[in-house]
Motif scaffolding. Sequence first.
Motif, PDB file in Angstrom:
ATOM      1  N   ALA A  70       0.836  -1.207   0.000  1.00  0.00           N
ATOM      2  CA  ALA A  70       0.000   0.000   0.000  1.00  0.00           C
ATOM      3  C   ALA A  70       0.866   1.251   0.000  1.00  0.00           C
ATOM      4  O   ALA A  70       0.586   2.223  -0.708  1.00  0.00           O
ATOM      5  CB  ALA A  70      -0.930  -0.015   1.211  1.00  0.00           C
ATOM      6  N   ILE A 104       2.354   1.669  -3.523  1.00  0.00           N
ATOM      7  CA  ILE A 104       1.373   2.180  -4.491  1.00  0.00           C
ATOM      8  C   ILE A 104       1.114   3.668  -4.260  1.00  0.00           C
ATOM      9  O   ILE A 104       1.100   4.471  -5.202  1.00  0.00           O
ATOM     10  CB  ILE A 104       0.063   1.378  -4.390  1.00  0.00           C
ATOM     11  CG1 ILE A 104       0.289  -0.072  -4.823  1.00  0.00           C
ATOM     12  CG2 ILE A 104      -1.024   2.011  -5.250  1.00  0.00           C
ATOM     13  CD1 ILE A 104      -0.921  -0.958  -4.608  1.00  0.00           C
ATOM     14  N   PHE A 134      -3.670  -7.914  -2.166  1.00  0.00           N
ATOM     15  CA  PHE A 134      -3.993  -6.837  -3.093  1.00  0.00           C
ATOM     16  C   PHE A 134      -5.208  -6.058  -2.602  1.00  0.00           C
ATOM     17  O   PHE A 134      -5.253  -4.828  -2.710  1.00  0.00           O
ATOM     18  CB  PHE A 134      -4.249  -7.414  -4.478  1.00  0.00           C
ATOM     19  CG  PHE A 134      -3.056  -8.115  -5.075  1.00  0.00           C
ATOM     20  CD1 PHE A 134      -2.009  -7.384  -5.632  1.00  0.00           C
ATOM     21  CD2 PHE A 134      -2.959  -9.495  -5.073  1.00  0.00           C
ATOM     22  CE1 PHE A 134      -0.908  -8.014  -6.172  1.00  0.00           C
ATOM     23  CE2 PHE A 134      -1.861 -10.131  -5.616  1.00  0.00           C
ATOM     24  CZ  PHE A 134      -0.827  -9.390  -6.165  1.00  0.00           C
ATOM     25  N   LEU A 166      -5.077  -2.137  -1.411  1.00  0.00           N
ATOM     26  CA  LEU A 166      -5.968  -1.155  -2.020  1.00  0.00           C
ATOM     27  C   LEU A 166      -6.780  -0.425  -0.962  1.00  0.00           C
ATOM     28  O   LEU A 166      -6.999   0.794  -1.066  1.00  0.00           O
ATOM     29  CB  LEU A 166      -6.890  -1.840  -3.020  1.00  0.00           C
ATOM     30  CG  LEU A 166      -7.839  -0.931  -3.811  1.00  0.00           C
ATOM     31  CD1 LEU A 166      -7.041   0.070  -4.634  1.00  0.00           C
ATOM     32  CD2 LEU A 166      -8.752  -1.755  -4.710  1.00  0.00           C
ATOM     33  N   GLN A 167      -7.238  -1.129   0.064  1.00  0.00           N
ATOM     34  CA  GLN A 167      -7.991  -0.479   1.133  1.00  0.00           C
ATOM     35  C   GLN A 167      -7.158   0.574   1.853  1.00  0.00           C
ATOM     36  O   GLN A 167      -7.663   1.650   2.212  1.00  0.00           O
ATOM     37  CB  GLN A 167      -8.488  -1.524   2.134  1.00  0.00           C
ATOM     38  CG  GLN A 167      -9.571  -2.446   1.600  1.00  0.00           C
ATOM     39  CD  GLN A 167      -9.999  -3.466   2.632  1.00  0.00           C
ATOM     40  OE1 GLN A 167      -9.836  -3.265   3.824  1.00  0.00           O
ATOM     41  NE2 GLN A 167     -10.544  -4.580   2.164  1.00  0.00           N
ATOM     42  N   SER A 215      -4.430   2.207   0.667  1.00  0.00           N
ATOM     43  CA  SER A 215      -3.990   3.305  -0.200  1.00  0.00           C
ATOM     44  C   SER A 215      -5.134   4.009  -0.905  1.00  0.00           C
ATOM     45  O   SER A 215      -4.888   4.989  -1.620  1.00  0.00           O
ATOM     46  CB  SER A 215      -3.019   2.758  -1.255  1.00  0.00           C
ATOM     47  OG  SER A 215      -3.640   1.768  -2.056  1.00  0.00           O
ATOM     48  N   LEU A 216      -6.373   3.559  -0.726  1.00  0.00           N
ATOM     49  CA  LEU A 216      -7.498   4.132  -1.459  1.00  0.00           C
ATOM     50  C   LEU A 216      -7.725   5.615  -1.155  1.00  0.00           C
ATOM     51  O   LEU A 216      -8.017   6.383  -2.088  1.00  0.00           O
ATOM     52  CB  LEU A 216      -8.768   3.331  -1.163  1.00  0.00           C
ATOM     53  CG  LEU A 216      -9.976   3.619  -2.072  1.00  0.00           C
ATOM     54  CD1 LEU A 216      -9.614   3.370  -3.522  1.00  0.00           C
ATOM     55  CD2 LEU A 216     -11.172   2.770  -1.654  1.00  0.00           C
TER      56      LEU A 216
END
Length: 261
Positions: A99, A102, A181, A185-186, A188-189
């Motif tokens: 995270a 990203i 994944f 994503l959670q 870095s969202l």
Amino acid sequence: MISFTSAQLNLWIAAFLFPLARIMAFIATAPILSNRQIPNRVKIGFGFILTVAIAPTLNAPVDIEPGSASGMFVLLLQILVGVAMGFAMRLVFTAIEMAGEIAGLQIGLGFASFYDPQRASFTPILAQFLGVIAALAFLTMDGHLYLIAILAESFKTVPIAATPPSAHAMHTLALWGGSIFAFALQLSLPILAALLITNLAMGILSRSAPQVNLFAIGFPITLAVGFIILALSMSYFAPLVDQFAHNGLDTMQRITQQMKR
């Protein structure tokens, strides 16, 4: 005069060697315990101490000689169990570092990397920052003690024997590996959403005012927005780490339960 037979000697070696193999494999892969900054002597000594504390409570396989083919097979099985348990928890920290990587790429910090002794490679600075924060939060919630408790409990759930683990447990571990994944994503969202809106705004600005040099102002804006959103989201970071850590601990227990045929 104290005397003992070769059968007794094999029993004592098996009672210590097989638990030691699982414990050392777990220490080599589990987060925090496998940190490369911890000297190998400390890791080996810690593994011996855990084995001395756990081995007397176990029922050693009396019909398996450590030097035989079946003994080597049991030794490999113990290594497999320890690696699977440690790897299941290691994936949680991998998701957090992913995270950060990203988010760092979107902010513009992809070029800023430092040497990470844990991976023995260069890692983006934001991934290292989130990894350190996650490790401190994990230690604060006594996660390392839960790891040792689940490891000790695994000897009752998956006793030392020549029975290979079920394929269902390996399938669960593979599915858990794919979930990193979603976790990344959670985390870095918020930054991704804020930077998406920022990029859309700068795109509209470039169309409405072509004379504005976006290459000169775009990077400072995305960097500032990214750091602001990161600072605002840090208050929600610890609860997410706690949730992910408990999911990892539950997955470790579920994998050990599924290994027993």
